[in-house]
Design a protein around this motif. Sequence first.
Motif, PDB file in Angstrom:
ATOM      1  N   THR A  37      18.925  66.588  44.370  1.00  0.00           N
ATOM      2  CA  THR A  37      18.530  65.709  43.262  1.00  0.00           C
ATOM      3  C   THR A  37      18.203  64.296  43.734  1.00  0.00           C
ATOM      4  O   THR A  37      17.384  63.616  43.115  1.00  0.00           O
ATOM      5  CB  THR A  37      19.643  65.640  42.208  1.00  0.00           C
ATOM      6  N   ARG A  38      18.817  63.853  44.830  1.00  0.00           N
ATOM      7  CA  ARG A  38      18.530  62.509  45.335  1.00  0.00           C
ATOM      8  C   ARG A  38      17.084  62.389  45.792  1.00  0.00           C
ATOM      9  O   ARG A  38      16.474  61.321  45.674  1.00  0.00           O
ATOM     10  CB  ARG A  38      19.472  62.167  46.486  1.00  0.00           C
ATOM     11  N   LYS A  87      14.546  63.348  42.400  1.00  0.00           N
ATOM     12  CA  LYS A  87      14.389  62.353  41.330  1.00  0.00           C
ATOM     13  C   LYS A  87      13.328  61.303  41.672  1.00  0.00           C
ATOM     14  O   LYS A  87      12.884  60.574  40.786  1.00  0.00           O
ATOM     15  CB  LYS A  87      15.721  61.679  41.035  1.00  0.00           C
ATOM     16  N   ARG A  88      12.906  61.250  42.949  1.00  0.00           N
ATOM     17  CA  ARG A  88      11.822  60.341  43.310  1.00  0.00           C
ATOM     18  C   ARG A  88      10.493  60.807  42.721  1.00  0.00           C
ATOM     19  O   ARG A  88       9.583  60.003  42.500  1.00  0.00           O
ATOM     20  CB  ARG A  88      11.699  60.241  44.836  1.00  0.00           C
ATOM     21  N   ASP A 105      10.480  61.723  37.942  1.00  0.00           N
ATOM     22  CA  ASP A 105      10.963  60.413  37.495  1.00  0.00           C
ATOM     23  C   ASP A 105      10.721  60.249  35.994  1.00  0.00           C
ATOM     24  O   ASP A 105      10.415  61.204  35.292  1.00  0.00           O
ATOM     25  CB  ASP A 105      10.267  59.302  38.297  1.00  0.00           C
ATOM     26  N   HIS A 106      10.869  59.031  35.520  1.00  0.00           N
ATOM     27  CA  HIS A 106      10.722  58.777  34.092  1.00  0.00           C
ATOM     28  C   HIS A 106       9.321  59.089  33.591  1.00  0.00           C
ATOM     29  O   HIS A 106       9.157  59.629  32.481  1.00  0.00           O
ATOM     30  CB  HIS A 106      11.070  57.316  33.789  1.00  0.00           C
ATOM     31  N   ILE A 163      16.474  69.754  33.409  1.00  0.00           N
ATOM     32  CA  ILE A 163      16.389  68.397  33.971  1.00  0.00           C
ATOM     33  C   ILE A 163      17.519  67.539  33.431  1.00  0.00           C
ATOM     34  O   ILE A 163      18.163  66.785  34.178  1.00  0.00           O
ATOM     35  CB  ILE A 163      15.017  67.769  33.653  1.00  0.00           C
ATOM     36  N   PHE A 218      19.820  66.137  36.347  1.00  0.00           N
ATOM     37  CA  PHE A 218      19.534  64.744  36.712  1.00  0.00           C
ATOM     38  C   PHE A 218      20.261  63.828  35.726  1.00  0.00           C
ATOM     39  O   PHE A 218      19.705  63.428  34.693  1.00  0.00           O
ATOM     40  CB  PHE A 218      18.034  64.474  36.681  1.00  0.00           C
ATOM     41  N   HIS A 275      18.753  60.593  34.316  1.00  0.00           N
ATOM     42  CA  HIS A 275      17.696  60.635  33.305  1.00  0.00           C
ATOM     43  C   HIS A 275      18.229  60.829  31.887  1.00  0.00           C
ATOM     44  O   HIS A 275      17.451  60.751  30.929  1.00  0.00           O
ATOM     45  CB  HIS A 275      16.725  61.776  33.609  1.00  0.00           C
TER      46      HIS A 275
END
Length: 492
Positions: free
Chosen positions: A195-196, A199-200, A203-204, A232, A236, A239
């Motif tokens: 996840t590290r 998440k790049r 993303d949002h 997700i 994550f 988020h």
Amino acid sequence: MFNKIIKRSNKKSSKSEFNEISANGVRSAEVVVNHASRTATNPATANSDAHNTLQPAAAPPVSGVIEILPPLREVAVPERPSLFLRKIQICCVLCDFSNTLKSVREKEIKRQTLYELVDIIQSGSFKFSEAMQEELIRMVSVNIFRCLPPLSHENSGTESVDPEEDDSYLDPSWPHLQLVYEILLRYIVSSETDTRIAKRYIDHIFVLKLLDLFDSEDPREREYLKTILHRIYGKFMVHRPFIRKAINNIFYRFIFETERYSGIAELLEILGSIINGFALPMKEEHKLFLVRALIPLHKPKSIAAYHQQLSYCITQFVEKDYRLADPVIRGLLKYWPVINCQKEVLFLGELEEVLEASMPSEFQRCMVPLFRQIGRCLNSPHFQVSERALYLWNNEHIVNLIAQNRKVILPVIFEALEKNIKGHWNQAVHGLTANVRRMFLEMDGELFEECQRQYLEKEARARELEEQRELTWKKLEAVAAHAMRDGMVLVN
């Protein structure tokens, strides 16, 4: 039918609140993949995280010259990374599904390549570097983030479309889209996904674009989106607040602006699971979400499409914190329909679920306005509304609440019960009313007789007033007739 086909073939311009993602297309070296929403804003309003937006990939082969590549398992291990990237490039090619006879070979090659990627991710036998994950998410973005076709009822001049007359829209590119969604889902749920790193790229902005796709009319796509967004949210944690806020904003836009959005039911299904996991004591943020977003969702005319999911979310809140029963019931009363009988039946069903989860202290705070509304429902000329209101007395918990507060409740609804007994046209409603009336008589005969006495006195006063009114009119008519006779002039 011809007009509907023509309408769906036209695509509206995309309107996005975020930076557009550039990716490669079919006939050019680069294609702009727009925000999936049917509405658009200035790109200058993009999120501050826009620097994390995916960058363009190397140009994929032009449609028509796609080569068949060997399976990854059949090449030497050192060659697999480069072969994987070539396969990703093939999958970035967007095929035209408006013509089933066009580029058949290329479509099949891409489908087989996507299927192989699904198998590779599921097996976990292939280790993805960070660069490979970036390319994989870019490929997914190129395929799924697109301009959605106009809604079937847009520009039609009608408020809504009869579901029996209008078949559900099915995206012709689904043979490819389904596999792309499957790739994304398996990538997210895979135990190999860090996840590290992920998440790049997830993303949002990626999440917002996923949320915009919930407006798709294809129910198969919304089902995949529901599962993916839920995964997700679970994987994550960073988020989670953002997803809740973004869904909140979709609801606001739906309630107060458009009242048209295809995926409200699916979003509420996700929220039902999220609400179920809320820790106690509940945060103020969650209570505000209930009051400002969920309760106003009772306002739109299309509530029948998502009422089951909405009712579940509302009930979950009350079961988590019984003190929320009072604002929920008052919210229902605020948005109670006036002339929509089918909607009124839905409200009564939801009200029963809320009352079943409520405690006496909260019930007492809202019982007077509540039973005034129930009394109006009892006298409804629509038999389904009246019948559904009477069914509340079949619920043991609600009967206990009523029995504890009968001195307040019976005087409020006694008149409605008597009117049904005397004059409701439906025999089933008449019989159910008699049962409820008998139940109150057994609860407290003295109170029942007192209410009956007051009702008869009120009826007697009403009859006296009516007689006085008629007598007054007769006197006025007599005076007018006398004045006409005295002032009459005959002209020859």
